[in-house]
Scaffold this motif. Structure first.
Motif, mmCIF file in Angstrom:
data_model
loop_
_atom_site.group_PDB
_atom_site.id
_atom_site.type_symbol
_atom_site.label_atom_id
_atom_site.label_comp_id
_atom_site.label_asym_id
_atom_site.label_seq_id
_atom_site.Cartn_x
_atom_site.Cartn_y
_atom_site.Cartn_z
ATOM 1 N N TYR A 150 0.869 -1.067 0.038
ATOM 2 C CA TYR A 150 -0.038 -0.012 -0.054
ATOM 3 C C TYR A 150 1.025 1.276 0.215
ATOM 4 O O TYR A 150 0.469 2.070 -0.807
ATOM 5 C CB TYR A 150 -0.797 -0.089 1.167
ATOM 6 C CG TYR A 150 -1.756 1.113 1.236
ATOM 7 C CD1 TYR A 150 -2.768 1.448 0.293
ATOM 8 C CD2 TYR A 150 -1.631 2.077 2.325
ATOM 9 C CE1 TYR A 150 -3.674 2.555 0.420
ATOM 10 C CE2 TYR A 150 -2.500 3.244 2.551
ATOM 11 C CZ TYR A 150 -3.441 3.392 1.521
ATOM 12 O OH TYR A 150 -4.278 4.455 1.663
ATOM 13 N N ILE A 210 -3.267 -5.089 -0.339
ATOM 14 C CA ILE A 210 -3.459 -3.687 -0.594
ATOM 15 C C ILE A 210 -4.922 -3.342 -0.777
ATOM 16 O O ILE A 210 -5.154 -2.058 -0.208
ATOM 17 C CB ILE A 210 -2.823 -3.251 -2.077
ATOM 18 C CG1 ILE A 210 -1.219 -3.809 -2.004
ATOM 19 C CG2 ILE A 210 -2.893 -1.806 -2.434
ATOM 20 C CD1 ILE A 210 -0.395 -3.486 -3.274
ATOM 21 N N ALA A 268 -5.879 -2.591 2.756
ATOM 22 C CA ALA A 268 -5.379 -1.460 3.390
ATOM 23 C C ALA A 268 -6.137 -0.199 2.748
ATOM 24 O O ALA A 268 -6.386 0.739 3.325
ATOM 25 C CB ALA A 268 -3.720 -1.275 2.794
ATOM 26 N N ILE A 269 -6.567 -0.116 1.677
ATOM 27 C CA ILE A 269 -7.346 0.918 0.977
ATOM 28 C C ILE A 269 -8.640 1.126 1.751
ATOM 29 O O ILE A 269 -9.264 2.067 2.258
ATOM 30 C CB ILE A 269 -7.513 0.475 -0.577
ATOM 31 C CG1 ILE A 269 -6.295 0.788 -1.253
ATOM 32 C CG2 ILE A 269 -8.709 1.675 -1.017
ATOM 33 C CD1 ILE A 269 -6.225 0.208 -2.662
ATOM 34 N N LYS A 329 0.745 4.251 -2.694
ATOM 35 C CA LYS A 329 0.767 5.895 -2.213
ATOM 36 C C LYS A 329 1.965 6.498 -2.882
ATOM 37 O O LYS A 329 1.788 7.468 -3.298
ATOM 38 C CB LYS A 329 0.685 5.933 -0.761
ATOM 39 C CG LYS A 329 -0.683 5.383 -0.243
ATOM 40 C CD LYS A 329 -1.969 5.636 -0.984
ATOM 41 C CE LYS A 329 -2.628 7.110 -0.526
ATOM 42 N NZ LYS A 329 -3.727 7.188 -1.243
#
Length: 135
Positions: free
Chosen positions: A56, A121, A124-125, A60
């Motif tokens: 993640y 990921i 995490a989003i 970003k």
């Protein structure tokens, strides 16, 4: 073309094939030309880089770099309904002059492929969007 551009720029799309308004951007004296730095070869490198993202934090980082270097804003948000798969996420680039139609499709598709390979990921989003809360 009223501006002298100190870097190689993306070739124009065939007439009628794209709605990027590349010529309008080139003729705008105050236009943000950073997006035109994304040549076809550079786009392929970027797609490969996005597909190989493994965390993640890396995602970003790529988002920040794309915005700083090219002016491209990538938005990844949970859909309005349940998110059961990666298809439940809204992945898109913010419209702007000079952004090719193919690029608007290829970058989100590369992000989707990355997320399908790395479900952590996606979690995490969702967590960043507070969908998982304290789960």
């Amino acid at each position: 073309m009223s501006q002298s551009i100190p870097f190689p720029i993306r070739k124009e799309c065939p007439p009628g094939a794209c709605t990027c308004d590349r010529d309008g951007l080139l003729n705008d004296p105050g236009g943000d030309l950073r997006i035109l730095r994304l040549t076809m070869a550079d786009e392929k490198k970027l797609i490969t880089r996005i597909e190989n993202i493994s965390s993640y934090a890396d995602l970003k980082h790529i988002e920040v770099r794309m915005q700083a270097q090219l002016g491209i804003v990538l938005q990844i948000n949970p859909g309005s309904r349940e998110v059961r798969t990666v298809r439940g996420l809204n992945i898109q680039l913010v419209e702007r002059p000079g952004l090719c139609r193919k690029t608007r499709q290829s970058i989100p598709a590369a992000v989707r492929r990355c997320l399908e390979k790395n479900p952590e990921i996606v979690y995490a989003i969702l967590n960043a969007s507070d969908l998982l809360g304290a789960a």
